[in-house]
Each structure stands twice: as C-alpha cells, then as structure tokens.
Design a protein around this motif. Structure first.
Motif, PDB file in Angstrom:
ATOM      1  N   VAL A   1     -24.122  70.555  15.080  1.00 29.22           N
ATOM      2  CA  VAL A   1     -23.302  69.518  15.703  1.00 29.22           C
ATOM      3  C   VAL A   1     -23.880  68.162  15.314  1.00 29.22           C
ATOM      4  O   VAL A   1     -24.999  68.077  14.827  1.00 29.22           O
ATOM      5  N   SER A   2     -23.119  67.096  15.527  1.00 26.12           N
ATOM      6  CA  SER A   2     -23.635  65.750  15.251  1.00 26.12           C
ATOM      7  C   SER A   2     -23.255  64.812  16.382  1.00 26.12           C
ATOM      8  O   SER A   2     -22.460  65.156  17.246  1.00 26.12           O
ATOM      9  N   LEU A   3     -23.825  63.619  16.351  1.00 18.91           N
ATOM     10  CA  LEU A   3     -23.454  62.595  17.314  1.00 18.91           C
ATOM     11  C   LEU A   3     -22.000  62.208  17.100  1.00 18.91           C
ATOM     12  O   LEU A   3     -21.464  62.373  16.002  1.00 18.91           O
ATOM     13  N   ARG A   4     -21.380  61.668  18.141  1.00 19.20           N
ATOM     14  CA  ARG A   4     -19.991  61.217  18.051  1.00 19.20           C
ATOM     15  C   ARG A   4     -19.894  60.068  17.059  1.00 19.20           C
ATOM     16  O   ARG A   4     -20.732  59.170  17.044  1.00 19.20           O
TER      17      ARG A   4
ATOM     18  N   ALA B   1     -25.382  65.646  24.438  1.00 19.85           N
ATOM     19  CA  ALA B   1     -25.939  64.838  23.342  1.00 19.85           C
ATOM     20  C   ALA B   1     -24.860  64.475  22.329  1.00 19.85           C
ATOM     21  O   ALA B   1     -24.827  63.348  21.819  1.00 19.85           O
ATOM     22  N   ALA B   2     -23.961  65.408  22.037  1.00 16.87           N
ATOM     23  CA  ALA B   2     -22.907  65.158  21.049  1.00 16.87           C
ATOM     24  C   ALA B   2     -21.874  64.150  21.545  1.00 16.87           C
ATOM     25  O   ALA B   2     -21.121  63.595  20.750  1.00 16.87           O
ATOM     26  N   ALA B   3     -21.835  63.891  22.843  1.00 13.98           N
ATOM     27  CA  ALA B   3     -20.894  62.914  23.394  1.00 13.98           C
ATOM     28  C   ALA B   3     -21.326  61.477  23.100  1.00 13.98           C
ATOM     29  O   ALA B   3     -20.531  60.555  23.228  1.00 13.98           O
ATOM     30  N   TYR B   4     -22.574  61.289  22.708  1.00 13.78           N
ATOM     31  CA  TYR B   4     -23.103  59.961  22.413  1.00 13.78           C
ATOM     32  C   TYR B   4     -22.807  59.540  20.982  1.00 13.78           C
ATOM     33  O   TYR B   4     -22.808  60.359  20.071  1.00 13.78           O
ATOM     34  N   SER B   5     -22.604  58.252  20.808  1.00 15.83           N
ATOM     35  CA  SER B   5     -22.644  57.676  19.461  1.00 15.83           C
ATOM     36  C   SER B   5     -24.083  57.215  19.254  1.00 15.83           C
ATOM     37  O   SER B   5     -24.861  57.149  20.214  1.00 15.83           O
ATOM     38  N   ARG B   6     -24.441  56.891  18.046  1.00 13.99           N
ATOM     39  CA  ARG B   6     -25.801  56.428  17.769  1.00 13.99           C
ATOM     40  C   ARG B   6     -26.121  55.159  18.568  1.00 13.99           C
ATOM     41  O   ARG B   6     -27.195  55.014  19.143  1.00 13.99           O
TER      42      ARG B   6
ATOM     43  N   ALA C   1     -23.990  62.481  30.966  1.00  8.50           N
ATOM     44  CA  ALA C   1     -24.517  63.703  31.585  1.00  8.50           C
ATOM     45  C   ALA C   1     -23.433  64.500  32.310  1.00  8.50           C
ATOM     46  O   ALA C   1     -23.458  65.735  32.311  1.00  8.50           O
ATOM     47  N   ALA C   2     -22.470  63.823  32.898  1.00  8.74           N
ATOM     48  CA  ALA C   2     -21.413  64.512  33.651  1.00  8.74           C
ATOM     49  C   ALA C   2     -20.574  65.441  32.778  1.00  8.74           C
ATOM     50  O   ALA C   2     -19.971  66.385  33.280  1.00  8.74           O
ATOM     51  N   VAL C   3     -20.578  65.198  31.477  1.00 10.97           N
ATOM     52  CA  VAL C   3     -19.852  66.068  30.541  1.00 10.97           C
ATOM     53  C   VAL C   3     -20.415  67.489  30.610  1.00 10.97           C
ATOM     54  O   VAL C   3     -19.687  68.458  30.411  1.00 10.97           O
ATOM     55  N   GLY C   4     -21.696  67.606  30.935  1.00 11.93           N
ATOM     56  CA  GLY C   4     -22.356  68.902  30.967  1.00 11.93           C
ATOM     57  C   GLY C   4     -22.216  69.666  32.262  1.00 11.93           C
ATOM     58  O   GLY C   4     -22.525  70.853  32.313  1.00 11.93           O
ATOM     59  N   GLY C   5     -21.795  69.005  33.318  1.00 14.50           N
ATOM     60  CA  GLY C   5     -21.644  69.687  34.600  1.00 14.50           C
ATOM     61  C   GLY C   5     -22.109  68.847  35.763  1.00 14.50           C
ATOM     62  O   GLY C   5     -22.568  67.720  35.593  1.00 14.50           O
ATOM     63  N   ARG C   6     -22.008  69.440  36.941  1.00 17.86           N
ATOM     64  CA  ARG C   6     -22.321  68.702  38.169  1.00 17.86           C
ATOM     65  C   ARG C   6     -23.788  68.745  38.551  1.00 17.86           C
ATOM     66  O   ARG C   6     -24.292  67.841  39.196  1.00 17.86           O
ATOM     67  N   ASN C   7     -24.491  69.812  38.204  1.00 19.70           N
ATOM     68  CA  ASN C   7     -25.902  69.902  38.598  1.00 19.70           C
ATOM     69  C   ASN C   7     -26.796  70.045  37.375  1.00 19.70           C
ATOM     70  O   ASN C   7     -26.317  70.256  36.257  1.00 19.70           O
TER      71      ASN C   7
ATOM     72  N   ARG D   1     -28.789  72.375  36.385  1.00 18.20           N
ATOM     73  CA  ARG D   1     -28.766  73.668  35.697  1.00 18.20           C
ATOM     74  C   ARG D   1     -27.590  73.738  34.712  1.00 18.20           C
ATOM     75  O   ARG D   1     -27.743  74.159  33.571  1.00 18.20           O
ATOM     76  N   GLU D   2     -26.410  73.290  35.154  1.00 13.37           N
ATOM     77  CA  GLU D   2     -25.240  73.276  34.269  1.00 13.37           C
ATOM     78  C   GLU D   2     -25.462  72.298  33.113  1.00 13.37           C
ATOM     79  O   GLU D   2     -25.109  72.588  31.973  1.00 13.37           O
ATOM     80  N   ARG D   3     -26.029  71.146  33.420  1.00 14.38           N
ATOM     81  CA  ARG D   3     -26.282  70.140  32.384  1.00 14.38           C
ATOM     82  C   ARG D   3     -27.269  70.652  31.348  1.00 14.38           C
ATOM     83  O   ARG D   3     -27.098  70.431  30.154  1.00 14.38           O
ATOM     84  N   ALA D   4     -28.320  71.326  31.798  1.00 13.41           N
ATOM     85  CA  ALA D   4     -29.301  71.881  30.861  1.00 13.41           C
ATOM     86  C   ALA D   4     -28.648  72.909  29.940  1.00 13.41           C
ATOM     87  O   ALA D   4     -28.948  72.968  28.746  1.00 13.41           O
ATOM     88  N   ALA D   5     -27.745  73.714  30.495  1.00  8.91           N
ATOM     89  CA  ALA D   5     -27.055  74.723  29.699  1.00  8.91           C
ATOM     90  C   ALA D   5     -26.088  74.090  28.690  1.00  8.91           C
ATOM     91  O   ALA D   5     -25.779  74.688  27.663  1.00  8.91           O
ATOM     92  N   ASN D   6     -25.620  72.885  28.970  1.00  9.63           N
ATOM     93  CA  ASN D   6     -24.661  72.185  28.101  1.00  9.63           C
ATOM     94  C   ASN D   6     -25.273  70.963  27.427  1.00  9.63           C
ATOM     95  O   ASN D   6     -24.566  69.996  27.144  1.00  9.63           O
ATOM     96  N   LEU D   7     -26.557  71.009  27.161  1.00 11.30           N
ATOM     97  CA  LEU D   7     -27.259  69.860  26.597  1.00 11.30           C
ATOM     98  C   LEU D   7     -26.692  69.442  25.240  1.00 11.30           C
ATOM     99  O   LEU D   7     -26.568  68.252  24.958  1.00 11.30           O
ATOM    100  N   VAL D   8     -26.314  70.378  24.422  1.00 10.68           N
ATOM    101  CA  VAL D   8     -25.735  70.055  23.119  1.00 10.68           C
ATOM    102  C   VAL D   8     -24.450  69.250  23.312  1.00 10.68           C
ATOM    103  O   VAL D   8     -24.234  68.238  22.639  1.00 10.68           O
ATOM    104  N   ARG D   9     -23.637  69.678  24.233  1.00 12.11           N
ATOM    105  CA  ARG D   9     -22.374  68.980  24.515  1.00 12.11           C
ATOM    106  C   ARG D   9     -22.631  67.549  24.998  1.00 12.11           C
ATOM    107  O   ARG D   9     -21.934  66.614  24.606  1.00 12.11           O
TER     108      ARG D   9
END
Length: 119
Positions: free
Chosen positions: A86-89, A55-60, A37-43, A45-53
C-alpha cells in the motif's frame, strides 16, 4: 511434554502485532491517535488491527504535519506501507499540495495546512 498449566497460559501482555513491529512506538502513537485514526475504528484494538488503513489515509504533507512525525518518520511509514503493498494517499490538487508543503516548511504548523488541504 507440556504441563497442563503451560498450555493454558495467556500470551504476554506486551505482545506486539507482527505488522506493527517495524514501526517505532512514536509513530504508532501518532497514527493510533492522529487525524485519521477514526478510519480504523472506535477503540484502540480496532485501530491497531486497521493500522495499514489508517496510515494509508494520510498524504505525505498531512503525515509530516502531525506532531512528532518529521520527514524521517514519514519515510519510515512510507517504507512500511510499501512492504504491506500500500502507499500513502496521493494528493489530488498539485497547487494546493505545493502551497501546503511550503506552509509546513515555513510555518511548521499543522493549523495552516489543514486550512489549505482539501478533505
């Protein structure tokens, strides 16, 4: 014609962002508070805006190891990401991936997977 008071009204409080609309609330909760989650931001609102980023940081394997996410929800995330282009890592080490997958199936615990997964 609209009354002046109608044009100044705030949007509904429970407005769902279009990109997140196809993911269940359970998936959103896990992604917005999960290990990446920290990849998307500190709060939130930032995380919601970066949800794709996020999710894509995860492997299956990592995604399925999150509490509340199983194979069906992981597939839903993969499909949603595909719709975003985009796809999973992809895991780099196949041997570790295979061991981690077996560990998830046999032990069902994320603790052991974290020790096996390279970061």
């Amino acid at each position: 014609m609209l009354e002046p008071s109608e044009t100044l009204q705030a949007p509904p409080q429970k407005l769902v962002m279009t990109g997140m609309a196809k993911l269940s609330r359970a998936i959103l909760t896990v992604l917005l508070a999960g290990r990446h989650a920290a990849v998307g931001g500190r709060n939130s609102r930032e995380r919601a805006a970066n949800l794709v980023r996020i999710a894509a940081a995860y492997s299956r394997v990592e995604l399925e190891a999150e509490k509340g996410i199983g194979p069906a929800r992981a597939t839903a995330v993969e499909r949603w990401l595909a719709g975003q282009g985009v796809s999973l890592r992809v895991e780099r080490d196949c041997a570790v991936s295979t061991m981690a997958r077996a560990e998830v199936i046999m032990a069902g615990g994320a603790e052991r997977v974290e020790k096996l997964e390279p970061r």
